[in-house]
Design an enzyme around this catalytic site. Structure first.
Site, PDB file in Angstrom:
ATOM      1  CE  LYS A  51      -3.767   0.465   0.330  1.00 18.53           C
ATOM      2  NZ  LYS A  51      -4.870   0.684  -0.839  1.00 18.53           N
ATOM      3  CG  HIS A  78     -10.754  -3.734  -2.841  1.00 12.85           C
ATOM      4  ND1 HIS A  78     -11.892  -3.527  -1.961  1.00 12.85           N
ATOM      5  CD2 HIS A  78      -9.617  -2.720  -2.470  1.00 12.85           C
ATOM      6  CE1 HIS A  78     -11.451  -2.369  -1.256  1.00 12.85           C
ATOM      7  NE2 HIS A  78     -10.337  -2.164  -1.355  1.00 12.85           N
TER       8      HIS A  78
HETATM    9 MG   LIG Z   1      -6.576  -0.572  -4.221  1.00 11.81          MG
END
Ligand SMILES: [Mg+2]
Length: 419
Positions: free
Chosen positions: A189, A316
């Site tokens: 991330k 996701h």
């Molecule tokens: Mg994403």
């Protein structure tokens, strides 16, 4: 078999200070556990977001489903759409793209649909994956989902993961997660530090894990020009580049200029986004998510559309518990063209859950499809009560990563096309 009653239980569980383009995760993550009870005594489970506005929509929709047959998928959807009306939910953290009415209906419908499939599987002695066309894989691979993070929440002790604010910290975190779960691919991330620092982290991961596919997801924190530069610098290193820049038009500008496919769970998040995204060649990989694509059956329909138009599929993840992991696993097991390892936040749960332990486990980075019918998981009532108590006591009613970050950094601004 008809729906007799629906119970909604908001829960909260401890979440580490995971950083992203919108801020930082709060100490408590919220979810809602959905129980659908039938006139024949079977109960089905669903799990969804815990934000108060979403919970209120669930509370509005649930009574409209009572009396319907558990098999009446389209009638259930119509009732939920009627209950939601013209309402539009936009998440506070902004990490799952723009809101729309259809996305709102799909998100409200999803946990009820999952619970009905759980019931239908239990009644028939079949796994949900069997109801979705049958499993094409016995175990579903997941990726190690790495986050930049603080050592602990402000004014709290350091957590077991420690700090990850540079390439060394990210590699150490990857070694921990890969070591404990056996993950065979890695996602970072991003959108937290300036792009060159995140590029360095990806190169460090490549050096430490030469054989594992790598992805980075800055949640649209970069401009198109920066996205092109980063994409070119990471040529041959990335499996795909996820949401480098905002909106379909921005992604469409970047896509032909970089050597890897672009993936998204931000610019294509509901059916109305598919035609323009496909026409403009904006994305090569769709990260599907049954929590906002209208449940499991509708997700298989989206998967078929992706196959038709040549989009690859990944999955996701938001912070979740075991009911969602079971649903994700059942879905992923039954989607032939879902060829990328799915995302999951499971390691960040640190064992907190509302399901009885044991049904879901990681073997070499993959979750074997549970053998029991339905979703294959059972509710742990004591754990549910405990996590509901957390919800009542924690004082958080909606996820707001930005507001929480501003308590530490009052000048913080969410990063959208920032770098
Ligand atoms: Mg994403």
């Amino acid at each position: 078999m008809r729906i007799r009653e629906i119970k909604l239980t908001p829960v909260a569980f401890r979440d580490p200070p995971l950083l992203n383009a919108s801020g930082v995760h709060e100490p408590w993550a919220l979810r809602t556990v959905v129980e659908v009870l039938t006139d024949e005594g079977l109960t089905g489970l669903g799990e969804t977001y815990g934000d108060r506005s979403h919970l209120e929509r669930l509370r509005t929709a649930a009574p409209a489903l009572v009396g319907l047959d558990v098999h009446a998928h389209h009638a259930q959807y119509a009732r939920v759409a009627g209950a939601v009306g013209t309402d539009v939910f936009v998440d506070q953290h902004g990490l799952t793209g723009a809101g729309s009415n259809q996305k709102t209906v799909d998100a409200v419908f999803s946990p009820f649909e999952v619970a009905c499939l759980d019931i239908r599987g239990k009644a028939a002695g079949l796994r949900v994956a069997d109801l979705l066309g049958g499993p094409v894989r016995d175990a579903v691979p997941y990726s190690a989902y790495l986050f930049y993070k603080w050592a602990g929440h402000p004014d709290a002790e350091e957590d077991r993961f420690g700090a990850a604010l540079d390439p060394e910290g990210i590699v150490a975190q990857a070694r921990l997660l890969v070591g404990e779960y056996g993950f065979g691919s890695i996602k970072l991330k991003g959108g937290v530090l300036p792009p060159d620092q995140e590029i360095a982290a990806v190169h460090a991961l490549r050096d430490a894990f030469p054989d594992l596919p790598l992805r980075i997801d800055p949640n649209a924190a970069w401009t198109p020009d920066t996205s092109i530069r980063v994409g070119r610098e990471l040529a041959g290193v990335l499996e795909y580049l996820e949401d480098p820049t905002p909106e379909i038009d921005g992604m469409a500008r970047v896509a032909p200029e970089v050597p890897m496919k672009l993936a998204t769970n931000m610019c294509v998040v509901t059916h109305e986004h598919l035609p323009p995204a496909i026409a403009k060649g904006a994305v090569g990989v769709l990260l599907t998510d049954h929590h906002y694509w209208g449940g499991l059956l509708r997700s298989t329909q989206v998967a078929a559309l992706c196959a038709t138009f040549g989009l690859e599929l990944s999955m996701h993840s938001n912070t979740h518990l075991g009911i969602s992991l079971a649903a994700m696993t059942q879905l992923a097991a039954a989607v032939p063209n879902l060829t990328h390892a799915c995302d999951t936040h499971t390691p960040w749960q640190q064992g907190q859950d509302v399901v009885v332990p044991g049904a879901l486990r990681f073997v070499d980075g993959a979750v074997p499809l549970p053998a029991a019918p339905g979703l294959g998981v059972e509710l742990d009532r004591a754990a549910l009560a405990e996590l509901h108590e957390n919800y009542l006591r924690c004082g958080i009613e909606r996820r707001d990563d930005t507001a929480y970050m501003r308590r530490t950094d009052p000048a913080f601004q969410p990063k959208r096309a920032y770098w």
